[in-house]
Design a protein around this motif. Structure first.
Motif, mmCIF file in Angstrom:
data_model
loop_
_atom_site.group_PDB
_atom_site.id
_atom_site.type_symbol
_atom_site.label_atom_id
_atom_site.label_comp_id
_atom_site.label_asym_id
_atom_site.label_seq_id
_atom_site.Cartn_x
_atom_site.Cartn_y
_atom_site.Cartn_z
ATOM 1 N N GLU A 204 0.817 -1.205 0.000
ATOM 2 C CA GLU A 204 0.000 0.000 0.000
ATOM 3 C C GLU A 204 0.859 1.267 0.000
ATOM 4 O OE1 GLU A 204 -3.760 0.582 2.493
ATOM 5 O OE2 GLU A 204 -2.339 1.908 3.513
ATOM 6 N N ILE A 205 1.882 1.291 0.852
ATOM 7 C CA ILE A 205 2.706 2.493 0.955
ATOM 8 C C ILE A 205 3.613 2.660 -0.276
ATOM 9 C CG2 ILE A 205 4.737 1.624 2.223
ATOM 10 C CD1 ILE A 205 4.309 4.151 4.058
ATOM 11 N N LYS A 206 3.990 1.527 -0.908
ATOM 12 C CA LYS A 206 4.754 1.598 -2.168
ATOM 13 C C LYS A 206 3.917 2.275 -3.249
ATOM 14 C CE LYS A 206 7.584 -2.605 -1.868
ATOM 15 N NZ LYS A 206 7.700 -3.977 -2.413
ATOM 16 N N GLN A 207 2.633 1.869 -3.351
ATOM 17 C CA GLN A 207 1.733 2.450 -4.354
ATOM 18 C C GLN A 207 1.516 3.938 -4.088
ATOM 19 O OE1 GLN A 207 -1.873 0.065 -4.353
ATOM 20 N NE2 GLN A 207 -0.709 -1.828 -4.650
ATOM 21 N N PRO A 214 7.042 11.855 -3.358
ATOM 22 C CA PRO A 214 7.461 12.855 -2.354
ATOM 23 C C PRO A 214 8.938 13.231 -2.501
ATOM 24 C CG PRO A 214 7.316 10.681 -1.354
ATOM 25 C CD PRO A 214 6.797 10.538 -2.754
ATOM 26 N N VAL A 215 9.276 14.461 -2.093
ATOM 27 C CA VAL A 215 10.691 14.881 -2.125
ATOM 28 C C VAL A 215 11.448 14.298 -0.929
ATOM 29 C CG1 VAL A 215 10.281 16.997 -3.400
ATOM 30 C CG2 VAL A 215 10.194 17.061 -0.914
ATOM 31 N N PRO A 241 12.289 4.128 -1.067
ATOM 32 C CA PRO A 241 13.529 4.916 -1.140
ATOM 33 C C PRO A 241 13.558 5.970 -0.032
ATOM 34 C CG PRO A 241 11.983 5.623 -2.838
ATOM 35 C CD PRO A 241 11.324 4.484 -2.114
ATOM 36 N N LEU A 242 13.879 5.543 1.182
ATOM 37 C CA LEU A 242 13.903 6.479 2.312
ATOM 38 C C LEU A 242 14.953 7.562 2.087
ATOM 39 C CD1 LEU A 242 13.741 4.079 5.423
ATOM 40 C CD2 LEU A 242 11.836 5.217 4.277
ATOM 41 N N THR A 243 14.649 8.768 2.596
ATOM 42 C CA THR A 243 15.638 9.849 2.532
ATOM 43 C C THR A 243 16.172 10.201 3.912
ATOM 44 O OG1 THR A 243 13.868 11.510 2.684
ATOM 45 C CG2 THR A 243 14.589 10.859 0.463
ATOM 46 N N GLY A 244 15.518 9.702 4.949
ATOM 47 C CA GLY A 244 15.985 10.010 6.295
ATOM 48 C C GLY A 244 15.136 9.355 7.365
#
Length: 492
Positions: A204-207, A214-215, A241-244
Protein backbone atom coordinates in the motif's frame (compact mmCIF):
# COMPACT_ATOMS: atom_id res chain seq x y z
CA UNK A 1 19.47 10.04 26.99
CA UNK A 2 22.29 7.50 26.48
CA UNK A 3 22.89 7.52 30.25
CA UNK A 4 24.07 3.90 30.55
CA UNK A 5 26.41 4.18 27.56
CA UNK A 6 27.71 7.52 28.79
CA UNK A 7 28.43 6.15 32.28
CA UNK A 8 30.25 3.05 30.99
CA UNK A 9 32.31 4.89 28.38
CA UNK A 10 33.12 7.68 30.83
CA UNK A 11 34.57 5.24 33.38
CA UNK A 12 36.41 3.21 30.71
CA UNK A 13 38.03 6.23 29.05
CA UNK A 14 38.96 7.71 32.42
CA UNK A 15 41.24 4.70 32.99
CA UNK A 16 43.31 5.40 29.88
CA UNK A 17 43.59 9.20 30.01
CA UNK A 18 46.69 9.05 32.21
CA UNK A 19 48.68 6.76 29.91
CA UNK A 20 52.06 8.00 28.72
CA UNK A 21 51.62 6.46 25.28
CA UNK A 22 49.16 4.33 23.36
CA UNK A 23 50.19 0.74 22.62
CA UNK A 24 48.28 -2.32 21.47
CA UNK A 25 48.53 -3.78 24.99
CA UNK A 26 47.22 -0.82 26.95
CA UNK A 27 44.30 -0.12 24.62
CA UNK A 28 43.28 -3.79 24.37
CA UNK A 29 41.49 -3.77 27.74
CA UNK A 30 39.94 -0.39 27.03
CA UNK A 31 38.58 -1.57 23.67
CA UNK A 32 37.11 -4.65 25.35
CA UNK A 33 35.29 -2.37 27.81
CA UNK A 34 34.11 -0.12 24.98
CA UNK A 35 32.79 -3.21 23.15
CA UNK A 36 30.89 -4.31 26.29
CA UNK A 37 29.46 -0.82 26.73
CA UNK A 38 28.17 -0.82 23.12
CA UNK A 39 26.69 -4.32 23.51
CA UNK A 40 24.86 -3.24 26.66
CA UNK A 41 23.58 -0.20 24.77
CA UNK A 42 21.95 -2.62 22.28
CA UNK A 43 24.06 -1.41 19.35
CA UNK A 44 23.92 -3.76 16.34
CA UNK A 45 26.84 -6.22 16.16
CA UNK A 46 28.10 -5.18 12.67
CA UNK A 47 28.24 -1.58 13.91
CA UNK A 48 30.25 -2.57 17.01
CA UNK A 49 32.76 -4.60 14.95
CA UNK A 50 33.33 -1.73 12.51
CA UNK A 51 33.53 0.83 15.33
CA UNK A 52 36.12 -1.12 17.36
CA UNK A 53 38.23 -1.84 14.26
CA UNK A 54 38.25 1.83 13.27
CA UNK A 55 39.14 3.02 16.79
CA UNK A 56 41.97 0.48 17.06
CA UNK A 57 43.40 1.41 13.66
CA UNK A 58 43.25 5.16 14.40
CA UNK A 59 44.67 4.78 17.93
CA UNK A 60 47.68 2.74 16.90
CA UNK A 61 48.38 4.66 13.72
CA UNK A 62 47.86 8.21 14.97
CA UNK A 63 50.54 10.78 15.57
CA UNK A 64 49.51 12.10 18.96
CA UNK A 65 49.16 15.87 19.02
CA UNK A 66 51.76 17.66 21.15
CA UNK A 67 49.02 19.58 22.93
CA UNK A 68 47.23 16.43 24.08
CA UNK A 69 48.38 13.52 26.14
CA UNK A 70 47.85 10.07 24.54
CA UNK A 71 44.85 9.32 26.75
CA UNK A 72 43.09 12.49 25.62
CA UNK A 73 43.99 11.62 22.02
CA UNK A 74 42.24 8.26 22.47
CA UNK A 75 39.09 9.98 23.80
CA UNK A 76 39.13 12.24 20.73
CA UNK A 77 39.41 9.17 18.47
CA UNK A 78 36.40 7.56 20.18
CA UNK A 79 34.48 10.84 19.82
CA UNK A 80 35.34 11.08 16.10
CA UNK A 81 34.27 7.48 15.46
CA UNK A 82 30.97 8.03 17.28
CA UNK A 83 30.34 11.01 15.02
CA UNK A 84 31.19 8.96 11.91
CA UNK A 85 28.90 6.11 13.03
CA UNK A 86 25.97 8.51 13.38
CA UNK A 87 26.55 10.36 10.12
CA UNK A 88 29.19 13.14 10.37
CA UNK A 89 26.84 16.16 10.25
CA UNK A 90 23.18 17.13 10.40
CA UNK A 91 21.38 16.68 7.08
CA UNK A 92 18.50 19.10 6.61
CA UNK A 93 15.23 18.37 4.81
CA UNK A 94 15.50 18.91 1.09
CA UNK A 95 12.49 21.12 0.40
CA UNK A 96 13.91 22.74 -2.75
CA UNK A 97 11.13 21.46 -5.01
CA UNK A 98 8.12 22.83 -6.85
CA UNK A 99 5.59 23.81 -4.19
CA UNK A 100 4.21 22.05 -2.33
CA UNK A 101 7.20 19.96 -1.22
CA UNK A 102 5.56 16.63 -0.25
CA UNK A 103 6.99 14.84 2.79
CA UNK A 104 5.78 11.26 3.36
CA UNK A 105 5.99 9.83 6.89
CA UNK A 106 6.22 6.04 7.28
CA UNK A 107 6.64 3.75 10.29
CA UNK A 108 5.16 1.13 12.57
CA UNK A 109 2.11 1.69 14.76
CA UNK A 110 3.02 3.19 18.13
CA UNK A 111 6.30 4.73 16.96
CA UNK A 112 4.93 8.25 17.41
CA UNK A 113 4.34 8.93 13.72
CA UNK A 114 1.26 11.18 13.98
CA UNK A 115 2.77 13.15 16.87
CA UNK A 116 5.97 13.56 14.83
CA UNK A 117 3.93 15.01 11.94
CA UNK A 118 2.59 17.63 14.38
CA UNK A 119 6.06 18.35 15.79
CA UNK A 120 7.63 18.63 12.32
CA UNK A 121 4.80 20.92 11.17
CA UNK A 122 5.50 23.21 14.11
CA UNK A 123 9.26 23.10 13.48
CA UNK A 124 8.81 24.05 9.80
CA UNK A 125 6.34 26.82 10.59
CA UNK A 126 8.29 28.40 13.45
CA UNK A 127 11.93 27.86 12.49
CA UNK A 128 11.81 27.59 8.69
CA UNK A 129 8.92 30.07 8.21
CA UNK A 130 7.03 27.62 5.96
CA UNK A 131 3.32 27.54 5.23
CA UNK A 132 2.43 23.94 6.14
CA UNK A 133 -0.53 21.68 5.33
CA UNK A 134 -0.99 18.27 6.99
CA UNK A 135 -3.13 15.33 5.89
CA UNK A 136 -3.83 11.85 7.26
CA UNK A 137 -3.92 8.91 4.84
CA UNK A 138 -4.51 6.46 7.72
CA UNK A 139 -7.95 5.17 6.69
CA UNK A 140 -7.80 2.29 9.19
CA UNK A 141 -7.89 4.37 12.36
CA UNK A 142 -10.48 7.19 12.51
CA UNK A 143 -8.82 8.25 15.80
CA UNK A 144 -5.56 8.92 13.92
CA UNK A 145 -7.32 11.38 11.57
CA UNK A 146 -8.92 13.17 14.53
CA UNK A 147 -5.60 13.19 16.42
CA UNK A 148 -3.82 14.89 13.52
CA UNK A 149 -6.61 17.45 13.19
CA UNK A 150 -6.22 18.30 16.89
CA UNK A 151 -2.42 18.52 16.62
CA UNK A 152 -2.68 20.79 13.57
CA UNK A 153 -4.84 23.19 15.57
CA UNK A 154 -2.37 23.16 18.48
CA UNK A 155 0.69 23.94 16.32
CA UNK A 156 -1.07 26.49 14.11
CA UNK A 157 -1.04 24.76 10.70
CA UNK A 158 -3.88 23.82 8.33
CA UNK A 159 -5.41 20.32 8.34
CA UNK A 160 -6.80 18.78 5.15
CA UNK A 161 -9.85 16.65 6.05
CA UNK A 162 -10.10 12.96 5.14
CA UNK A 163 -12.40 10.03 5.98
CA UNK A 164 -12.03 6.25 6.36
CA UNK A 165 -14.24 5.73 3.28
CA UNK A 166 -11.63 7.28 0.97
CA UNK A 167 -8.58 5.66 -0.62
CA UNK A 168 -5.18 6.88 0.61
CA UNK A 169 -4.01 7.85 -2.91
CA UNK A 170 -7.21 9.88 -3.54
CA UNK A 171 -6.82 11.65 -0.17
CA UNK A 172 -3.23 12.72 -0.81
CA UNK A 173 -3.83 13.77 -4.45
CA UNK A 174 -6.71 15.98 -3.29
CA UNK A 175 -4.47 17.45 -0.58
CA UNK A 176 -1.74 18.19 -3.15
CA UNK A 177 -4.23 20.03 -5.37
CA UNK A 178 -5.48 22.07 -2.42
CA UNK A 179 -1.88 22.88 -1.41
CA UNK A 180 -1.12 24.11 -4.95
CA UNK A 181 -4.19 26.36 -5.10
CA UNK A 182 -3.54 27.81 -1.62
CA UNK A 183 0.25 28.20 -2.18
CA UNK A 184 1.41 25.95 0.65
CA UNK A 185 5.18 25.42 0.92
CA UNK A 186 5.07 21.93 2.46
CA UNK A 187 2.56 19.07 2.64
CA UNK A 188 3.17 16.51 5.41
CA UNK A 189 1.48 13.14 4.79
CA UNK A 190 0.74 10.82 7.74
CA UNK A 191 0.33 7.17 6.70
CA UNK A 192 -1.11 4.04 8.28
CA UNK A 193 1.10 2.05 10.62
CA UNK A 194 1.02 -1.61 11.60
CA UNK A 195 2.19 -3.51 14.65
CA UNK A 196 4.78 -5.29 12.50
CA UNK A 197 6.17 -5.17 8.97
CA UNK A 198 3.75 -7.00 6.65
CA UNK A 199 3.34 -7.35 2.89
CA UNK A 200 -0.03 -5.64 2.49
CA UNK A 201 1.20 -2.61 4.43
CA UNK A 202 4.35 -2.36 2.32
CA UNK A 203 2.41 -2.77 -0.96
CA UNK A 204 0.00 0.00 0.00
CA UNK A 205 2.71 2.49 0.96
CA UNK A 206 4.75 1.60 -2.17
CA UNK A 207 1.73 2.45 -4.35
CA UNK A 208 1.15 5.70 -2.44
CA UNK A 209 4.81 6.66 -2.79
CA UNK A 210 4.82 5.96 -6.53
CA UNK A 211 1.63 8.01 -7.02
CA UNK A 212 2.69 11.16 -5.13
CA UNK A 213 6.50 11.09 -5.63
CA UNK A 214 7.46 12.86 -2.35
CA UNK A 215 10.69 14.88 -2.12
CA UNK A 216 11.32 13.40 1.35
CA UNK A 217 10.34 9.97 2.68
CA UNK A 218 11.00 9.87 6.42
CA UNK A 219 10.93 6.71 8.51
CA UNK A 220 9.68 7.33 12.06
CA UNK A 221 11.10 4.86 14.58
CA UNK A 222 10.97 4.42 18.36
CA UNK A 223 14.44 4.68 19.93
CA UNK A 224 13.30 2.45 22.80
CA UNK A 225 13.32 -0.59 20.50
CA UNK A 226 17.15 -0.53 20.32
CA UNK A 227 18.77 -2.38 17.43
CA UNK A 228 15.32 -3.63 16.38
CA UNK A 229 14.75 -0.03 15.30
CA UNK A 230 17.67 -0.33 12.89
CA UNK A 231 16.42 -3.68 11.53
CA UNK A 232 12.89 -2.28 10.98
CA UNK A 233 14.39 0.76 9.27
CA UNK A 234 16.30 -1.59 6.97
CA UNK A 235 13.09 -3.44 6.05
CA UNK A 236 11.35 -0.15 5.18
CA UNK A 237 14.42 1.05 3.28
CA UNK A 238 14.32 -2.07 1.10
CA UNK A 239 10.67 -1.35 0.25
CA UNK A 240 10.84 2.46 -0.02
CA UNK A 241 13.53 4.92 -1.14
CA UNK A 242 13.90 6.48 2.31
CA UNK A 243 15.64 9.85 2.53
CA UNK A 244 15.99 10.01 6.30
CA UNK A 245 14.89 8.92 9.77
CA UNK A 246 13.11 10.58 12.69
CA UNK A 247 14.12 8.93 15.98
CA UNK A 248 11.34 9.32 18.58
CA UNK A 249 11.19 8.85 22.37
CA UNK A 250 14.97 9.34 22.68
CA UNK A 251 14.45 11.04 26.06
CA UNK A 252 13.34 7.66 27.46
CA UNK A 253 16.21 5.69 25.86
CA UNK A 254 19.09 5.35 28.32
CA UNK A 255 20.96 3.02 25.94
CA UNK A 256 21.36 4.73 22.57
CA UNK A 257 21.65 1.61 20.40
CA UNK A 258 19.23 2.87 17.75
CA UNK A 259 21.02 6.19 17.22
CA UNK A 260 24.37 4.43 16.75
CA UNK A 261 23.04 1.63 14.51
CA UNK A 262 20.56 3.17 12.05
CA UNK A 263 22.99 5.09 9.82
CA UNK A 264 25.34 2.11 9.45
CA UNK A 265 22.58 -0.40 8.65
CA UNK A 266 20.39 1.72 6.36
CA UNK A 267 22.89 4.22 4.99
CA UNK A 268 20.24 6.88 5.66
CA UNK A 269 20.74 9.85 8.00
CA UNK A 270 18.84 10.53 11.20
CA UNK A 271 17.43 13.99 10.43
CA UNK A 272 15.45 14.67 13.62
CA UNK A 273 15.31 13.34 17.16
CA UNK A 274 12.25 13.51 19.43
CA UNK A 275 13.20 14.47 22.99
CA UNK A 276 9.87 14.52 24.82
CA UNK A 277 6.09 14.60 24.53
CA UNK A 278 5.71 18.36 24.05
CA UNK A 279 5.11 19.57 20.51
CA UNK A 280 8.31 21.64 20.49
CA UNK A 281 10.41 18.62 21.57
CA UNK A 282 11.86 17.89 18.13
CA UNK A 283 15.52 18.72 17.46
CA UNK A 284 17.64 18.45 14.32
CA UNK A 285 19.99 15.48 14.83
CA UNK A 286 23.62 16.66 15.10
CA UNK A 287 25.95 13.61 15.36
CA UNK A 288 28.81 15.70 16.78
CA UNK A 289 26.64 17.11 19.56
CA UNK A 290 25.14 13.71 20.41
CA UNK A 291 28.65 12.18 20.57
CA UNK A 292 29.67 15.00 22.91
CA UNK A 293 26.69 14.22 25.18
CA UNK A 294 27.52 10.49 25.18
CA UNK A 295 31.09 11.22 26.33
CA UNK A 296 29.84 13.55 29.09
CA UNK A 297 31.12 16.71 27.41
CA UNK A 298 27.72 18.35 27.20
CA UNK A 299 26.03 20.08 24.30
CA UNK A 300 26.46 23.79 24.90
CA UNK A 301 25.69 24.70 21.26
CA UNK A 302 22.19 23.23 21.51
CA UNK A 303 21.71 24.99 24.85
CA UNK A 304 22.73 28.33 23.30
CA UNK A 305 20.31 27.80 20.40
CA UNK A 306 17.53 26.90 22.84
CA UNK A 307 18.17 30.02 24.94
CA UNK A 308 18.22 32.21 21.82
CA UNK A 309 14.95 30.68 20.60
CA UNK A 310 12.91 30.38 23.77
CA UNK A 311 14.03 33.18 26.07
CA UNK A 312 11.83 36.26 26.15
CA UNK A 313 14.61 38.71 25.28
CA UNK A 314 12.64 41.82 26.24
CA UNK A 315 11.96 40.46 29.72
CA UNK A 316 15.59 39.34 30.07
CA UNK A 317 16.96 42.77 29.08
CA UNK A 318 14.46 44.56 31.34
CA UNK A 319 15.49 42.42 34.32
CA UNK A 320 19.20 42.82 33.56
CA UNK A 321 18.87 46.64 33.44
CA UNK A 322 16.81 46.62 36.64
CA UNK A 323 19.48 44.67 38.53
CA UNK A 324 22.33 46.72 37.07
CA UNK A 325 20.64 49.89 38.32
CA UNK A 326 20.45 48.35 41.78
CA UNK A 327 16.65 48.32 41.82
CA UNK A 328 16.52 44.86 43.35
CA UNK A 329 15.17 41.47 42.40
CA UNK A 330 11.61 40.69 43.52
CA UNK A 331 9.36 37.64 43.49
CA UNK A 332 7.76 38.73 40.19
CA UNK A 333 11.23 38.46 38.63
CA UNK A 334 11.77 35.11 40.34
CA UNK A 335 8.49 33.79 38.89
CA UNK A 336 9.52 34.97 35.42
CA UNK A 337 12.74 32.99 35.81
CA UNK A 338 10.81 29.85 36.75
CA UNK A 339 8.55 30.26 33.70
CA UNK A 340 11.53 30.77 31.38
CA UNK A 341 13.12 27.61 32.80
CA UNK A 342 9.90 25.69 32.14
CA UNK A 343 9.80 26.97 28.55
CA UNK A 344 13.27 25.51 28.02
CA UNK A 345 12.16 22.00 28.95
CA UNK A 346 12.89 22.12 32.67
CA UNK A 347 15.96 21.69 34.81
CA UNK A 348 17.02 18.20 33.72
CA UNK A 349 16.83 19.08 30.03
CA UNK A 350 19.28 21.92 30.62
CA UNK A 351 21.60 19.92 32.88
CA UNK A 352 21.93 17.20 30.21
CA UNK A 353 23.49 19.78 27.90
CA UNK A 354 26.03 21.18 30.39
CA UNK A 355 29.58 19.80 30.38
CA UNK A 356 30.45 17.53 33.30
CA UNK A 357 26.88 17.21 34.59
CA UNK A 358 26.75 13.50 33.72
CA UNK A 359 29.42 13.01 36.40
CA UNK A 360 27.20 14.36 39.18
CA UNK A 361 26.37 11.73 41.83
CA UNK A 362 22.88 10.22 41.60
CA UNK A 363 21.87 11.64 44.99
CA UNK A 364 22.58 15.14 43.68
CA UNK A 365 20.65 14.50 40.45
CA UNK A 366 17.68 13.31 42.52
CA UNK A 367 17.53 16.73 44.19
CA UNK A 368 16.92 18.38 40.83
CA UNK A 369 13.17 18.02 40.60
CA UNK A 370 11.14 20.04 38.09
CA UNK A 371 8.02 19.53 40.23
CA UNK A 372 9.54 21.91 42.78
CA UNK A 373 9.32 24.71 40.22
CA UNK A 374 5.57 24.11 39.84
CA UNK A 375 5.15 24.36 43.62
CA UNK A 376 7.23 27.53 43.85
CA UNK A 377 5.23 29.15 41.06
CA UNK A 378 1.96 28.22 42.80
CA UNK A 379 3.16 29.84 46.05
CA UNK A 380 4.18 33.08 44.28
CA UNK A 381 0.86 33.16 42.35
CA UNK A 382 -1.00 33.02 45.68
CA UNK A 383 0.62 36.28 46.82
CA UNK A 384 -0.70 39.77 46.23
CA UNK A 385 1.25 42.11 43.90
CA UNK A 386 2.47 44.02 46.97
CA UNK A 387 3.76 40.80 48.62
CA UNK A 388 5.64 39.83 45.46
CA UNK A 389 7.30 43.23 45.24
CA UNK A 390 8.00 43.54 48.97
CA UNK A 391 8.31 40.03 50.51
CA UNK A 392 9.34 41.58 53.86
CA UNK A 393 5.65 42.43 54.54
CA UNK A 394 4.69 38.73 54.59
CA UNK A 395 3.83 37.98 58.24
CA UNK A 396 2.36 34.89 59.89
CA UNK A 397 -1.28 35.42 58.84
CA UNK A 398 -0.24 36.22 55.27
CA UNK A 399 1.84 33.02 55.15
CA UNK A 400 -1.20 30.98 56.24
CA UNK A 401 -3.31 32.55 53.48
CA UNK A 402 -0.60 31.97 50.85
CA UNK A 403 -0.12 28.33 51.94
CA UNK A 404 -3.88 27.66 51.81
CA UNK A 405 -4.18 29.34 48.41
CA UNK A 406 -1.34 27.34 46.86
CA UNK A 407 -2.10 23.98 48.47
CA UNK A 408 1.21 24.00 50.34
CA UNK A 409 2.34 24.38 53.95
CA UNK A 410 3.66 27.35 55.93
CA UNK A 411 7.05 25.56 55.99
CA UNK A 412 7.06 25.56 52.15
CA UNK A 413 6.33 29.29 52.11
CA UNK A 414 9.10 29.93 54.67
CA UNK A 415 11.53 27.89 52.57
CA UNK A 416 10.70 29.88 49.46
CA UNK A 417 11.19 33.21 51.25
CA UNK A 418 14.50 32.04 52.73
CA UNK A 419 15.76 30.87 49.34
CA UNK A 420 14.57 34.09 47.70
CA UNK A 421 16.42 36.21 50.29
CA UNK A 422 19.61 34.26 49.57
CA UNK A 423 19.14 34.77 45.85
CA UNK A 424 18.59 38.52 46.38
CA UNK A 425 21.96 38.73 48.13
CA UNK A 426 23.58 36.96 45.19
CA UNK A 427 21.96 39.43 42.77
CA UNK A 428 23.36 42.35 44.76
CA UNK A 429 26.84 40.84 44.49
CA UNK A 430 26.36 40.47 40.75
CA UNK A 431 25.32 44.09 40.33
CA UNK A 432 28.38 45.26 42.30
CA UNK A 433 31.64 46.02 40.49
CA UNK A 434 33.35 42.84 39.35
CA UNK A 435 30.63 40.68 40.92
CA UNK A 436 29.83 38.61 37.84
CA UNK A 437 33.53 38.11 37.10
CA UNK A 438 34.10 36.68 40.58
CA UNK A 439 31.10 34.38 40.22
CA UNK A 440 32.25 33.01 36.87
CA UNK A 441 35.73 32.51 38.31
CA UNK A 442 34.13 30.32 40.97
CA UNK A 443 32.88 27.98 38.23
CA UNK A 444 36.46 26.85 37.58
CA UNK A 445 36.02 23.89 39.94
CA UNK A 446 33.19 22.47 37.93
CA UNK A 447 33.89 19.19 36.07
CA UNK A 448 34.05 19.84 32.35
CA UNK A 449 34.39 23.61 32.81
CA UNK A 450 38.14 23.65 32.68
CA UNK A 451 38.67 23.25 36.41
CA UNK A 452 40.12 20.41 38.34
CA UNK A 453 37.25 19.85 40.73
CA UNK A 454 36.55 16.38 42.02
CA UNK A 455 33.91 14.41 40.09
CA UNK A 456 30.49 15.64 41.17
CA UNK A 457 31.93 18.72 42.86
CA UNK A 458 29.83 21.80 42.21
CA UNK A 459 31.29 25.28 41.97
CA UNK A 460 30.87 27.61 44.95
CA UNK A 461 27.25 28.59 45.31
CA UNK A 462 25.81 25.62 43.45
CA UNK A 463 25.70 23.24 46.37
CA UNK A 464 21.92 23.55 46.63
CA UNK A 465 20.95 22.98 43.02
CA UNK A 466 17.71 21.26 43.92
CA UNK A 467 16.51 24.39 45.72
CA UNK A 468 15.82 27.13 43.19
CA UNK A 469 16.75 30.42 44.73
CA UNK A 470 19.59 29.16 46.93
CA UNK A 471 22.89 30.96 46.28
CA UNK A 472 23.60 29.88 42.72
CA UNK A 473 20.63 27.52 42.92
CA UNK A 474 18.53 27.16 39.82
CA UNK A 475 17.23 29.23 38.32
CA UNK A 476 20.63 30.74 38.87
CA UNK A 477 23.49 29.04 37.04
CA UNK A 478 25.68 32.05 37.53
CA UNK A 479 22.80 34.38 38.14
CA UNK A 480 19.73 32.76 36.75
CA UNK A 481 19.19 31.19 33.42
CA UNK A 482 18.17 32.89 31.35
CA UNK A 483 18.84 36.58 31.28
CA UNK A 484 19.71 37.73 34.78
CA UNK A 485 22.66 40.08 34.60
CA UNK A 486 22.63 39.63 30.85
CA UNK A 487 22.21 36.36 29.02
CA UNK A 488 25.45 34.42 29.65
CA UNK A 489 24.85 32.34 26.54
CA UNK A 490 24.16 35.25 24.19
CA UNK A 491 26.06 34.98 20.94
CA UNK A 492 28.62 37.69 20.46
Amino acid sequence: MFQNLSDRLGQTLKNITGRGRLTEDNIKETLREVRMALLEADVALPVIKAFIANVKEAALGTEVSKSLNPGQAFVKIVNDELVKAMGEANEELNLAAQKPAVVLMAGLQGAGKTTSVGKLARYLRERENKKVLVVSADVYRPAAIKQLETLAGEVGVEFFPSTVEQKPIDIVNAAIQHAKIQFFDVLLVDTAGRLHVDESMMDEIKQLHAAIEPVETLFVVDAMTGQDAANTAKAFHEALPLTGVILTKADGDARGGAALSIRHITGKPIKFIGMGEKLDALEPFHPDRIASRILGMGDVLSLIEEVERKVDKKKAEKMAKKIQKGQGFDLEDFRDQLQQMKNMGGMMSMLDKLPGMSKLPDNMKDKVNDKQFVQLEAIINSMTPKERQRPEVINGSRKRRIANGSGTTIQDVNRLIKQFNQMQKMMKKMSSKGGLKKMMKGMGGMPGMGGGGAPGQLPPGMGDMGNPGAPGGLPGLGGGLPGVGGNPFKKK
